[in-house]
Design a protein around this motif. Sequence first.
Motif, PDB file in Angstrom:
ATOM      1  N   ILE A  31      12.279   7.859   0.162  1.00  0.00           N
ATOM      2  CA  ILE A  31      11.533   6.719   0.697  1.00  0.00           C
ATOM      3  C   ILE A  31      10.782   6.067  -0.455  1.00  0.00           C
ATOM      4  O   ILE A  31      10.114   6.743  -1.237  1.00  0.00           O
ATOM      5  CB  ILE A  31      10.550   7.175   1.791  1.00  0.00           C
ATOM      6  N   ASP A  32      10.915   4.755  -0.574  1.00  0.00           N
ATOM      7  CA  ASP A  32      10.305   4.038  -1.688  1.00  0.00           C
ATOM      8  C   ASP A  32       8.783   4.200  -1.679  1.00  0.00           C
ATOM      9  O   ASP A  32       8.138   4.049  -0.637  1.00  0.00           O
ATOM     10  CB  ASP A  32      10.648   2.546  -1.630  1.00  0.00           C
ATOM     11  N   ARG A  33       8.236   4.480  -2.860  1.00  0.00           N
ATOM     12  CA  ARG A  33       6.780   4.530  -3.004  1.00  0.00           C
ATOM     13  C   ARG A  33       6.301   3.166  -3.477  1.00  0.00           C
ATOM     14  O   ARG A  33       6.884   2.569  -4.377  1.00  0.00           O
ATOM     15  CB  ARG A  33       6.377   5.597  -4.011  1.00  0.00           C
ATOM     16  N   VAL A  34       5.252   2.646  -2.843  1.00  0.00           N
ATOM     17  CA  VAL A  34       4.720   1.327  -3.189  1.00  0.00           C
ATOM     18  C   VAL A  34       3.263   1.444  -3.610  1.00  0.00           C
ATOM     19  O   VAL A  34       2.582   2.424  -3.284  1.00  0.00           O
ATOM     20  CB  VAL A  34       4.837   0.349  -1.996  1.00  0.00           C
ATOM     21  N   ARG A  35       2.809   0.461  -4.357  1.00  0.00           N
ATOM     22  CA  ARG A  35       1.414   0.426  -4.817  1.00  0.00           C
ATOM     23  C   ARG A  35       0.519  -0.331  -3.841  1.00  0.00           C
ATOM     24  O   ARG A  35      -0.690  -0.112  -3.803  1.00  0.00           O
ATOM     25  CB  ARG A  35       1.329  -0.241  -6.189  1.00  0.00           C
ATOM     26  N   ASN A  36       1.106  -1.236  -3.079  1.00  0.00           N
ATOM     27  CA  ASN A  36       0.352  -1.940  -2.040  1.00  0.00           C
ATOM     28  C   ASN A  36       1.304  -2.269  -0.904  1.00  0.00           C
ATOM     29  O   ASN A  36       2.523  -2.328  -1.087  1.00  0.00           O
ATOM     30  CB  ASN A  36      -0.332  -3.202  -2.583  1.00  0.00           C
ATOM     31  N   PHE A  37       0.725  -2.489   0.278  1.00  0.00           N
ATOM     32  CA  PHE A  37       1.547  -2.722   1.459  1.00  0.00           C
ATOM     33  C   PHE A  37       0.750  -3.524   2.473  1.00  0.00           C
ATOM     34  O   PHE A  37      -0.439  -3.264   2.696  1.00  0.00           O
ATOM     35  CB  PHE A  37       1.970  -1.389   2.076  1.00  0.00           C
ATOM     36  N   CYS A  38       1.410  -4.521   3.076  1.00  0.00           N
ATOM     37  CA  CYS A  38       0.755  -5.335   4.098  1.00  0.00           C
ATOM     38  C   CYS A  38       0.958  -4.673   5.455  1.00  0.00           C
ATOM     39  O   CYS A  38       2.084  -4.562   5.940  1.00  0.00           O
ATOM     40  CB  CYS A  38       1.326  -6.749   4.098  1.00  0.00           C
ATOM     41  N   TYR A  39      -0.141  -4.221   6.055  1.00  0.00           N
ATOM     42  CA  TYR A  39      -0.084  -3.516   7.327  1.00  0.00           C
ATOM     43  C   TYR A  39      -0.973  -4.228   8.335  1.00  0.00           C
ATOM     44  O   TYR A  39      -2.185  -4.320   8.160  1.00  0.00           O
ATOM     45  CB  TYR A  39      -0.550  -2.073   7.134  1.00  0.00           C
ATOM     46  N   LEU A  40      -0.344  -4.809   9.365  1.00  0.00           N
ATOM     47  CA  LEU A  40      -1.066  -5.551  10.405  1.00  0.00           C
ATOM     48  C   LEU A  40      -1.938  -6.652   9.803  1.00  0.00           C
ATOM     49  O   LEU A  40      -3.077  -6.892  10.241  1.00  0.00           O
ATOM     50  CB  LEU A  40      -1.922  -4.595  11.248  1.00  0.00           C
ATOM     51  N   GLY A  41      -1.416  -7.325   8.781  1.00  0.00           N
ATOM     52  CA  GLY A  41      -2.127  -8.447   8.190  1.00  0.00           C
ATOM     53  C   GLY A  41      -3.121  -8.091   7.124  1.00  0.00           C
ATOM     54  O   GLY A  41      -3.765  -8.977   6.550  1.00  0.00           O
ATOM     55  N   VAL A  42      -3.284  -6.803   6.821  1.00  0.00           N
ATOM     56  CA  VAL A  42      -4.220  -6.352   5.785  1.00  0.00           C
ATOM     57  C   VAL A  42      -3.424  -5.697   4.661  1.00  0.00           C
ATOM     58  O   VAL A  42      -2.576  -4.836   4.914  1.00  0.00           O
ATOM     59  CB  VAL A  42      -5.244  -5.357   6.348  1.00  0.00           C
ATOM     60  N   ILE A  43      -3.686  -6.104   3.428  1.00  0.00           N
ATOM     61  CA  ILE A  43      -2.977  -5.527   2.290  1.00  0.00           C
ATOM     62  C   ILE A  43      -3.730  -4.297   1.796  1.00  0.00           C
ATOM     63  O   ILE A  43      -4.863  -4.396   1.316  1.00  0.00           O
ATOM     64  CB  ILE A  43      -2.820  -6.546   1.157  1.00  0.00           C
ATOM     65  N   LEU A  44      -3.099  -3.149   1.952  1.00  0.00           N
ATOM     66  CA  LEU A  44      -3.657  -1.893   1.457  1.00  0.00           C
ATOM     67  C   LEU A  44      -3.148  -1.663   0.040  1.00  0.00           C
ATOM     68  O   LEU A  44      -1.962  -1.839  -0.239  1.00  0.00           O
ATOM     69  CB  LEU A  44      -3.218  -0.731   2.348  1.00  0.00           C
ATOM     70  N   ASP A  45      -4.023  -1.274  -0.867  1.00  0.00           N
ATOM     71  CA  ASP A  45      -3.592  -0.857  -2.192  1.00  0.00           C
ATOM     72  C   ASP A  45      -3.979   0.600  -2.390  1.00  0.00           C
ATOM     73  O   ASP A  45      -4.830   1.136  -1.686  1.00  0.00           O
ATOM     74  CB  ASP A  45      -4.218  -1.741  -3.276  1.00  0.00           C
TER      75      ASP A  45
END
Length: 261
Positions: free
Chosen positions: A60-74
């Motif tokens: 599963i790709d590892r990411v540094r940030n992700f948009c979840y329900l309209g909020v960008i988590l880093d």
Amino acid sequence: MIGRNVVNQTSSVRSNSGKWMWMENNKLVLNLTKTKCMLFGTKQKLANASFKIQLHGSDIDRVRNFCYLGVILDEYLSWKEHVSKVCTKVNECLGLLSHIRSCLTLKAAKCVYNCLVLPVLCYTDTAWGELSVECKSRLQRLQNRAARIIVRRDSTSEALKTLGWPNLETIRKRNKSILVYKCLNDLVPQYLCDYFSRNHSFHSYNTRRREDIHPSRPKLSLGKRTFRYSGAILFNSLPETYKRAASLEAFKRLLMKHDFV
């Protein structure tokens, strides 16, 4: 911090054989192309972190940030990426407002701001509201610009005074205080109600602060920015009459008069 599938937290449950038995038993399937994983922590902790999750033999790709329900988590929970997204979106709205301002009455211009701009500035701010000075300043400049456009003046202080707007930091603290009040009075789902405990749950002494929230004791500054900790500290700082408000509406009215510093 632990690695977590930001789309479906329960998907990280695996049997010792490496199969995702929980999901299979519940007839759930993950789309590998849309599933990402992220490791949260401090820069020091993540510098040498080795982390990998597999699903049916595929990474599963590892990411540094992700948009979840309209909020960008880093991964550092600094919220810089999210603030940048908010600034971009609000600047577009303010550009439009600036172009049509001459065709609008003052009331209509304020309505555009309240409908299109303010919701973007405040969306889920109870989660990401603990920001660096730089991020706070970037957001506040947007509100200042909006005020100048609406009242058609060059002075920010005069524009804000004319409109009677509180600054964004005050709005964020009001929203956080309101959510804490809801948690304490069972006006939210149970998992949020369990976030806070009163001091009298930990001792039987009749102290002045026995009705205050008993705050957690995070070891890292990252923990002090969480809603569970910062919300408790903020609520405890309010006057006693506010904390004993008989209803949510009464509590909101009191907050409107409170000068957060």
